[in-house]
Design a protein around this motif. Structure first.
Motif, PDB file in Angstrom:
ATOM      1  N   ALA A 146      41.798  16.623   2.854  1.00  0.00           N
ATOM      2  CA  ALA A 146      41.136  15.935   1.741  1.00  0.00           C
ATOM      3  C   ALA A 146      41.442  16.767   0.493  1.00  0.00           C
ATOM      4  O   ALA A 146      41.846  17.932   0.610  1.00  0.00           O
ATOM      5  CB  ALA A 146      39.633  15.833   1.994  1.00  0.00           C
ATOM      6  N   PRO A 147      41.261  16.207  -0.692  1.00  0.00           N
ATOM      7  CA  PRO A 147      41.544  16.986  -1.905  1.00  0.00           C
ATOM      8  C   PRO A 147      40.774  18.308  -1.957  1.00  0.00           C
ATOM      9  O   PRO A 147      41.291  19.293  -2.485  1.00  0.00           O
ATOM     10  CB  PRO A 147      41.131  16.028  -3.024  1.00  0.00           C
ATOM     11  CG  PRO A 147      41.369  14.668  -2.443  1.00  0.00           C
ATOM     12  CD  PRO A 147      40.976  14.796  -0.994  1.00  0.00           C
ATOM     13  N   VAL A 148      39.571  18.320  -1.436  1.00  0.00           N
ATOM     14  CA  VAL A 148      38.872  19.586  -1.212  1.00  0.00           C
ATOM     15  C   VAL A 148      38.686  19.753   0.291  1.00  0.00           C
ATOM     16  O   VAL A 148      38.127  18.870   0.962  1.00  0.00           O
ATOM     17  CB  VAL A 148      37.499  19.633  -1.922  1.00  0.00           C
ATOM     18  CG1 VAL A 148      36.696  20.843  -1.449  1.00  0.00           C
ATOM     19  CG2 VAL A 148      37.688  19.686  -3.436  1.00  0.00           C
ATOM     20  N   HIS A 149      39.181  20.862   0.829  1.00  0.00           N
ATOM     21  CA  HIS A 149      39.022  21.170   2.249  1.00  0.00           C
ATOM     22  C   HIS A 149      38.861  22.689   2.349  1.00  0.00           C
ATOM     23  O   HIS A 149      39.836  23.449   2.262  1.00  0.00           O
ATOM     24  CB  HIS A 149      40.219  20.690   3.054  1.00  0.00           C
ATOM     25  CG  HIS A 149      40.069  20.845   4.548  1.00  0.00           C
ATOM     26  ND1 HIS A 149      40.969  20.314   5.440  1.00  0.00           N
ATOM     27  CD2 HIS A 149      39.118  21.461   5.302  1.00  0.00           C
ATOM     28  CE1 HIS A 149      40.587  20.603   6.680  1.00  0.00           C
ATOM     29  NE2 HIS A 149      39.472  21.316   6.618  1.00  0.00           N
ATOM     30  N   VAL A 150      37.618  23.082   2.499  1.00  0.00           N
ATOM     31  CA  VAL A 150      37.268  24.502   2.547  1.00  0.00           C
ATOM     32  C   VAL A 150      36.736  24.828   3.933  1.00  0.00           C
ATOM     33  O   VAL A 150      36.030  24.005   4.552  1.00  0.00           O
ATOM     34  CB  VAL A 150      36.216  24.827   1.453  1.00  0.00           C
ATOM     35  CG1 VAL A 150      35.631  26.224   1.633  1.00  0.00           C
ATOM     36  CG2 VAL A 150      36.840  24.686   0.060  1.00  0.00           C
ATOM     37  N   LEU A 151      37.074  26.002   4.423  1.00  0.00           N
ATOM     38  CA  LEU A 151      36.544  26.488   5.700  1.00  0.00           C
ATOM     39  C   LEU A 151      35.507  27.567   5.416  1.00  0.00           C
ATOM     40  O   LEU A 151      35.747  28.469   4.610  1.00  0.00           O
ATOM     41  CB  LEU A 151      37.663  27.073   6.555  1.00  0.00           C
ATOM     42  CG  LEU A 151      38.813  26.117   6.894  1.00  0.00           C
ATOM     43  CD1 LEU A 151      39.912  26.866   7.641  1.00  0.00           C
ATOM     44  CD2 LEU A 151      38.332  24.928   7.708  1.00  0.00           C
ATOM     45  N   ILE A 152      34.362  27.461   6.076  1.00  0.00           N
ATOM     46  CA  ILE A 152      33.317  28.479   5.969  1.00  0.00           C
ATOM     47  C   ILE A 152      33.256  29.189   7.316  1.00  0.00           C
ATOM     48  O   ILE A 152      33.028  28.553   8.351  1.00  0.00           O
ATOM     49  CB  ILE A 152      31.974  27.846   5.591  1.00  0.00           C
ATOM     50  CG1 ILE A 152      32.103  27.158   4.216  1.00  0.00           C
ATOM     51  CG2 ILE A 152      30.866  28.892   5.547  1.00  0.00           C
ATOM     52  CD1 ILE A 152      31.836  25.714   4.230  1.00  0.00           C
ATOM     53  N   VAL A 153      33.514  30.485   7.290  1.00  0.00           N
ATOM     54  CA  VAL A 153      33.773  31.240   8.518  1.00  0.00           C
ATOM     55  C   VAL A 153      32.835  32.441   8.593  1.00  0.00           C
ATOM     56  O   VAL A 153      32.818  33.267   7.676  1.00  0.00           O
ATOM     57  CB  VAL A 153      35.242  31.737   8.522  1.00  0.00           C
ATOM     58  CG1 VAL A 153      35.546  32.532   9.792  1.00  0.00           C
ATOM     59  CG2 VAL A 153      36.213  30.570   8.361  1.00  0.00           C
ATOM     60  N   PRO A 154      32.065  32.555   9.684  1.00  0.00           N
ATOM     61  CA  PRO A 154      31.251  33.762   9.841  1.00  0.00           C
ATOM     62  C   PRO A 154      32.132  34.961  10.134  1.00  0.00           C
ATOM     63  O   PRO A 154      33.180  34.828  10.784  1.00  0.00           O
ATOM     64  CB  PRO A 154      30.360  33.424  11.048  1.00  0.00           C
ATOM     65  CG  PRO A 154      31.167  32.463  11.848  1.00  0.00           C
ATOM     66  CD  PRO A 154      31.969  31.658  10.849  1.00  0.00           C
ATOM     67  N   LYS A 155      31.730  36.121   9.655  1.00  0.00           N
ATOM     68  CA  LYS A 155      32.531  37.315   9.949  1.00  0.00           C
ATOM     69  C   LYS A 155      32.343  37.764  11.392  1.00  0.00           C
ATOM     70  O   LYS A 155      33.243  38.379  11.974  1.00  0.00           O
ATOM     71  CB  LYS A 155      32.189  38.420   8.954  1.00  0.00           C
ATOM     72  CG  LYS A 155      32.657  38.050   7.551  1.00  0.00           C
ATOM     73  CD  LYS A 155      32.554  39.160   6.556  1.00  0.00           C
ATOM     74  CE  LYS A 155      33.170  38.706   5.233  1.00  0.00           C
ATOM     75  NZ  LYS A 155      33.067  39.737   4.178  1.00  0.00           N
ATOM     76  N   LYS A 156      31.198  37.431  11.970  1.00  0.00           N
ATOM     77  CA  LYS A 156      30.996  37.687  13.397  1.00  0.00           C
ATOM     78  C   LYS A 156      31.934  36.777  14.187  1.00  0.00           C
ATOM     79  O   LYS A 156      32.003  35.570  13.926  1.00  0.00           O
ATOM     80  CB  LYS A 156      29.539  37.409  13.783  1.00  0.00           C
ATOM     81  CG  LYS A 156      29.232  37.646  15.247  1.00  0.00           C
ATOM     82  CD  LYS A 156      27.765  37.405  15.559  1.00  0.00           C
ATOM     83  CE  LYS A 156      27.498  37.593  17.047  1.00  0.00           C
ATOM     84  NZ  LYS A 156      26.080  37.284  17.397  1.00  0.00           N
ATOM     85  N   ALA A 157      32.643  37.354  15.150  1.00  0.00           N
ATOM     86  CA  ALA A 157      33.668  36.599  15.877  1.00  0.00           C
ATOM     87  C   ALA A 157      33.058  35.797  17.023  1.00  0.00           C
ATOM     88  O   ALA A 157      33.207  36.133  18.198  1.00  0.00           O
ATOM     89  CB  ALA A 157      34.756  37.536  16.386  1.00  0.00           C
ATOM     90  N   ILE A 158      32.378  34.709  16.670  1.00  0.00           N
ATOM     91  CA  ILE A 158      31.885  33.748  17.667  1.00  0.00           C
ATOM     92  C   ILE A 158      33.014  32.749  17.898  1.00  0.00           C
ATOM     93  O   ILE A 158      33.474  32.110  16.937  1.00  0.00           O
ATOM     94  CB  ILE A 158      30.641  33.020  17.126  1.00  0.00           C
ATOM     95  CG1 ILE A 158      29.543  34.010  16.739  1.00  0.00           C
ATOM     96  CG2 ILE A 158      30.142  31.999  18.150  1.00  0.00           C
ATOM     97  CD1 ILE A 158      28.428  33.395  15.888  1.00  0.00           C
ATOM     98  N   PRO A 159      33.507  32.617  19.119  1.00  0.00           N
ATOM     99  CA  PRO A 159      34.685  31.740  19.302  1.00  0.00           C
ATOM    100  C   PRO A 159      34.432  30.280  18.897  1.00  0.00           C
ATOM    101  O   PRO A 159      35.284  29.663  18.260  1.00  0.00           O
ATOM    102  CB  PRO A 159      35.006  31.862  20.792  1.00  0.00           C
ATOM    103  CG  PRO A 159      34.462  33.208  21.178  1.00  0.00           C
ATOM    104  CD  PRO A 159      33.206  33.372  20.356  1.00  0.00           C
ATOM    105  N   ARG A 160      33.301  29.752  19.307  1.00  0.00           N
ATOM    106  CA  ARG A 160      33.014  28.342  18.991  1.00  0.00           C
ATOM    107  C   ARG A 160      31.520  28.111  19.139  1.00  0.00           C
ATOM    108  O   ARG A 160      30.802  28.962  19.679  1.00  0.00           O
ATOM    109  CB  ARG A 160      33.806  27.388  19.895  1.00  0.00           C
ATOM    110  CG  ARG A 160      33.532  27.565  21.367  1.00  0.00           C
ATOM    111  CD  ARG A 160      34.517  26.828  22.230  1.00  0.00           C
ATOM    112  NE  ARG A 160      35.884  27.229  21.912  1.00  0.00           N
ATOM    113  CZ  ARG A 160      36.457  28.368  22.367  1.00  0.00           C
ATOM    114  NH1 ARG A 160      35.783  29.185  23.172  1.00  0.00           N
ATOM    115  NH2 ARG A 160      37.684  28.682  22.016  1.00  0.00           N
TER     116      ARG A 160
END
Ligand code: AMP
Length: 111
Positions: free
Chosen positions: A33-47
């Motif tokens: 989409a014209p805006v597509h941002v990912l918000i990612v925790p720094k803690k490595a939770i796989p899913r």
């Protein structure tokens, strides 16, 4: 290390829009989409399946970051927040992340 851990560690570049000690938000390299941002925790939770009750505050924070980034990027006519969890959902990076999509009309149901 996943690609997102490498972005967090500044080993590979990304267009970062927001960051604090818990999470980072950056533009998706293959925007849907014209805006597509990912918000990612720094803690490595796989899913999402692997998140625990101890992650409740962090999970809530990811949604509030999505809200804030949507406001910052002026997604005033609406936006979608998506978490792909597992192969049927098309998850491709095994590090929990929230997609924020906007600036176009988004079909429902998703494909
Ligand atoms: P998912 O399919 O839900 O696991 O989403 C993973 C997302 O990460 C996809 O939308 C990819 O385009 C995106 N992605 C992969 N590598 C990068 C990268 N280096 N920088 C930004 N986004 C990426």
């Amino acid at each position: 290390m996943t690609i997102f851990e490498k972005i967090i560690a500044r080993q590979i570049p990304a267009k970062i829009v927001w960051e604090d000690e818990d999470a980072i938000a950056f533009h998706d390299v293959d925007p849907q989409a014209p805006v597509h941002v990912l918000i990612v925790p720094k803690k490595a939770i796989p899913r999402l399946t692997d998140a625990t009750d101890e992650d409740a505050a962090l999970l809530g924070k990811l949604l509030l970051v999505a809200r804030n980034v949507a406001k910052e990027l002026e997604l005033s006519s609406g936006y979608r927040v998506v978490i792909n969890c597992g192969p049927d959902a098309g998850e491709s990076v095994p590090h929990l992340h929230v997609h924020l999509l906007g600036k176009r009309a988004l079909a429902w149901p998703p494909g």
